[in-house]
Design a protein around this motif. Sequence first.
Motif, PDB file in Angstrom:
ATOM      1  N   ALA A  81       0.823  -1.210   0.000  1.00  0.00           N
ATOM      2  CA  ALA A  81       0.000   0.000   0.000  1.00  0.00           C
ATOM      3  C   ALA A  81       0.858   1.262   0.000  1.00  0.00           C
ATOM      4  O   ALA A  81       1.943   1.301   0.591  1.00  0.00           O
ATOM      5  CB  ALA A  81      -0.914  -0.003   1.225  1.00  0.00           C
ATOM      6  N   CYS A  82       0.380   2.289  -0.686  1.00  0.00           N
ATOM      7  CA  CYS A  82       1.063   3.586  -0.709  1.00  0.00           C
ATOM      8  C   CYS A  82       1.151   4.148   0.714  1.00  0.00           C
ATOM      9  O   CYS A  82       0.181   4.106   1.479  1.00  0.00           O
ATOM     10  CB  CYS A  82       0.284   4.545  -1.607  1.00  0.00           C
ATOM     11  SG  CYS A  82       0.912   6.235  -1.603  1.00  0.00           S
ATOM     12  N   ILE A  83       2.320   4.676   1.075  1.00  0.00           N
ATOM     13  CA  ILE A  83       2.490   5.250   2.419  1.00  0.00           C
ATOM     14  C   ILE A  83       2.459   6.777   2.386  1.00  0.00           C
ATOM     15  O   ILE A  83       2.778   7.435   3.368  1.00  0.00           O
ATOM     16  CB  ILE A  83       3.807   4.757   3.061  1.00  0.00           C
ATOM     17  CG1 ILE A  83       5.013   5.190   2.206  1.00  0.00           C
ATOM     18  CG2 ILE A  83       3.779   3.247   3.251  1.00  0.00           C
ATOM     19  CD1 ILE A  83       6.364   4.901   2.850  1.00  0.00           C
ATOM     20  N   ASN A  84       2.078   7.332   1.216  1.00  0.00           N
ATOM     21  CA  ASN A  84       1.948   8.790   1.067  1.00  0.00           C
ATOM     22  C   ASN A  84       3.217   9.555   1.440  1.00  0.00           C
ATOM     23  O   ASN A  84       3.176  10.609   2.067  1.00  0.00           O
ATOM     24  CB  ASN A  84       0.767   9.306   1.902  1.00  0.00           C
ATOM     25  CG  ASN A  84      -0.561   8.779   1.402  1.00  0.00           C
ATOM     26  OD1 ASN A  84      -0.896   8.937   0.227  1.00  0.00           O
ATOM     27  ND2 ASN A  84      -1.316   8.123   2.280  1.00  0.00           N
TER      28      ASN A  84
ATOM     29  N   HIS B  58       7.019  -0.061  -3.809  1.00  0.00           N
ATOM     30  CA  HIS B  58       7.210  -0.853  -5.037  1.00  0.00           C
ATOM     31  C   HIS B  58       5.958  -0.916  -5.902  1.00  0.00           C
ATOM     32  O   HIS B  58       5.686  -1.935  -6.552  1.00  0.00           O
ATOM     33  CB  HIS B  58       7.678  -2.279  -4.706  1.00  0.00           C
ATOM     34  CG  HIS B  58       8.879  -2.325  -3.812  1.00  0.00           C
ATOM     35  ND1 HIS B  58      10.025  -1.587  -4.044  1.00  0.00           N
ATOM     36  CD2 HIS B  58       9.101  -3.014  -2.647  1.00  0.00           C
ATOM     37  CE1 HIS B  58      10.908  -1.836  -3.086  1.00  0.00           C
ATOM     38  NE2 HIS B  58      10.380  -2.690  -2.230  1.00  0.00           N
ATOM     39  N   ARG B  59       5.187   0.161  -5.917  1.00  0.00           N
ATOM     40  CA  ARG B  59       3.995   0.194  -6.766  1.00  0.00           C
ATOM     41  C   ARG B  59       4.409   0.339  -8.240  1.00  0.00           C
ATOM     42  O   ARG B  59       5.389   1.002  -8.554  1.00  0.00           O
ATOM     43  CB  ARG B  59       3.081   1.359  -6.375  1.00  0.00           C
ATOM     44  CG  ARG B  59       2.509   1.268  -4.969  1.00  0.00           C
ATOM     45  CD  ARG B  59       1.509   2.395  -4.719  1.00  0.00           C
ATOM     46  NE  ARG B  59       0.287   2.199  -5.510  1.00  0.00           N
ATOM     47  CZ  ARG B  59      -0.585   3.171  -5.775  1.00  0.00           C
ATOM     48  NH1 ARG B  59      -0.350   4.406  -5.355  1.00  0.00           N
ATOM     49  NH2 ARG B  59      -1.672   2.905  -6.467  1.00  0.00           N
TER      50      ARG B  59
ATOM     51  N   LYS C 253       1.330   9.166  -7.804  1.00  0.00           N
ATOM     52  CA  LYS C 253       0.477   8.365  -6.920  1.00  0.00           C
ATOM     53  C   LYS C 253      -0.989   8.591  -7.254  1.00  0.00           C
ATOM     54  O   LYS C 253      -1.787   7.648  -7.355  1.00  0.00           O
ATOM     55  CB  LYS C 253       0.790   8.727  -5.470  1.00  0.00           C
ATOM     56  CG  LYS C 253      -0.072   8.040  -4.424  1.00  0.00           C
ATOM     57  CD  LYS C 253      -1.194   8.937  -3.937  1.00  0.00           C
ATOM     58  CE  LYS C 253      -1.973   8.235  -2.830  1.00  0.00           C
ATOM     59  NZ  LYS C 253      -3.251   8.917  -2.531  1.00  0.00           N
ATOM     60  N   ASN C 254      -1.374   9.834  -7.445  1.00  0.00           N
ATOM     61  CA  ASN C 254      -2.767  10.149  -7.771  1.00  0.00           C
ATOM     62  C   ASN C 254      -3.150   9.619  -9.146  1.00  0.00           C
ATOM     63  O   ASN C 254      -4.261   9.140  -9.365  1.00  0.00           O
ATOM     64  CB  ASN C 254      -3.003  11.658  -7.726  1.00  0.00           C
ATOM     65  CG  ASN C 254      -3.062  12.211  -6.321  1.00  0.00           C
ATOM     66  OD1 ASN C 254      -2.929  11.460  -5.353  1.00  0.00           O
ATOM     67  ND2 ASN C 254      -3.222  13.517  -6.196  1.00  0.00           N
ATOM     68  N   LEU C 255      -2.236   9.722 -10.091  1.00  0.00           N
ATOM     69  CA  LEU C 255      -2.506   9.241 -11.444  1.00  0.00           C
ATOM     70  C   LEU C 255      -2.707   7.725 -11.448  1.00  0.00           C
ATOM     71  O   LEU C 255      -3.619   7.207 -12.107  1.00  0.00           O
ATOM     72  CB  LEU C 255      -1.358   9.619 -12.384  1.00  0.00           C
ATOM     73  CG  LEU C 255      -1.164  11.117 -12.623  1.00  0.00           C
ATOM     74  CD1 LEU C 255       0.098  11.365 -13.440  1.00  0.00           C
ATOM     75  CD2 LEU C 255      -2.370  11.722 -13.323  1.00  0.00           C
ATOM     76  N   ALA C 256      -1.854   7.005 -10.707  1.00  0.00           N
ATOM     77  CA  ALA C 256      -1.986   5.552 -10.624  1.00  0.00           C
ATOM     78  C   ALA C 256      -3.297   5.166  -9.939  1.00  0.00           C
ATOM     79  O   ALA C 256      -3.968   4.210 -10.350  1.00  0.00           O
ATOM     80  CB  ALA C 256      -0.795   4.961  -9.875  1.00  0.00           C
TER      81      ALA C 256
END
Length: 439
Positions: free
Chosen positions: A365-368, A418-419, A383-386
């Motif tokens: 999960a994204c950790i921002n 690792h997204r 991150k927002n685009l993905a």
Amino acid sequence: MARLTFVGGVHPYEGKELTMDKPIKSVLPKGDLVYPLSQHIGAPASPIVAVGDHVLTGQKIAEASGFVSAPIYATVSGTVKAIEPRRLATGGMCNSIIVENDGLYEEVEWPEVKPLEEMTSEEIVAAVREAGVVGMGGAGFPTAVKLSPKEPDKIEYVIANCSECEPYLTSDYRRMIEEPELIIGGLKIAVSLFPNARGILAVEDNKPEAIKKLRELTKDEPKIEVKQLQTKYPQGAERMLIYACTGRSINSSMLPADAGCIVDNTDTLCAIYRAVTEGRPLMERIVTITGDAIKDPCNYKVRIGTSYQELLDDAGGFYKTPQKIISGGPMMGFAVWDTEVPTTKTASALTCLTEDAVSAMEPTACINCARCVEACPEQLIPKNLADAVEHGQTERFLKEYGMECCECGCCSFICPAHRHLTQLIKGMRKIQLANRKKK
């Protein structure tokens, strides 16, 4: 002195020490030559030979089928064996001309060339067009089209992209070390087409020997300068390069010419020089065979159409089975599962790695943390685009400027979770570009 660079970017492991000191080695192909008809952006070339025809080295075998297209030439002598779809390094199939190499390498009778000082701009561009020269940094845009902007008087800079920021690749570096005269000669020809233009040789500062050599050779050239750029990926991307050299910005809806710039790769400039001064079509390029899985990594001068497998064999093959084979470099290259594919005008390298670090990473999960934002050279929020792609939110993707992504891979490289950010964004961009063509 301010360091010439751009906002964002990353510093991946370079890997250039494997081949940077390896001189260019010329190899002659042994097997069949495969010439895909789409080795450039634009309309595929149209075959002008038939199965059974005998061809010579330097003979045109496919002609441009539109303004944005480029002809293709035989790089060996032999017999046309077939015209059929063949697989490319990118994985797709492309209609191709297959020539059975007779091993004689007989050449056409080269035409007499008009002295450069007597040629008009139109004649120079025509020579480049007829030679089939395209952007050899990877994009494959027909060079004659690039050299024919609507308002040539507004071109102020012709930039030679000598940065070679992609990890592992050293083909451009070896050109600068071994054949700098060809690069400078091609740049001078390009600059001569635009009355208000100056030439820039843009080189990253991790190549001091190349910078020294280019400066020495251009010290008496008032219209050409060498600019030392900060080493950072993706310094060689067109938009980043223009900003680093001139401070001018362009977006996805603009061409470099809109910012008064023309950008050409080192190999492209060499091809321009040979086309104009020697009348020779584009038939060869430098390809780096590298990676820690290769016995003897090397830089090869390759006749276009040669199989990658032949180059691997000459480099000693694998000393250890590679987990990953990439056409190009690890940041923007394509994974390859079959090395019996042809080199093309845009082929730059084959990178063979003993470890597939990317496949071993499990996305979480994204950790921002915003590291992707800090690294993005286009100053987007990857991150927002993905997220928008994962949730099927096309309007949000477009509203947040997803089409401005240059697909450099910085966001995926830097992401601690690792997204697969670049992969998601790239997929959506491809869909949107396809939809635009339908309209």
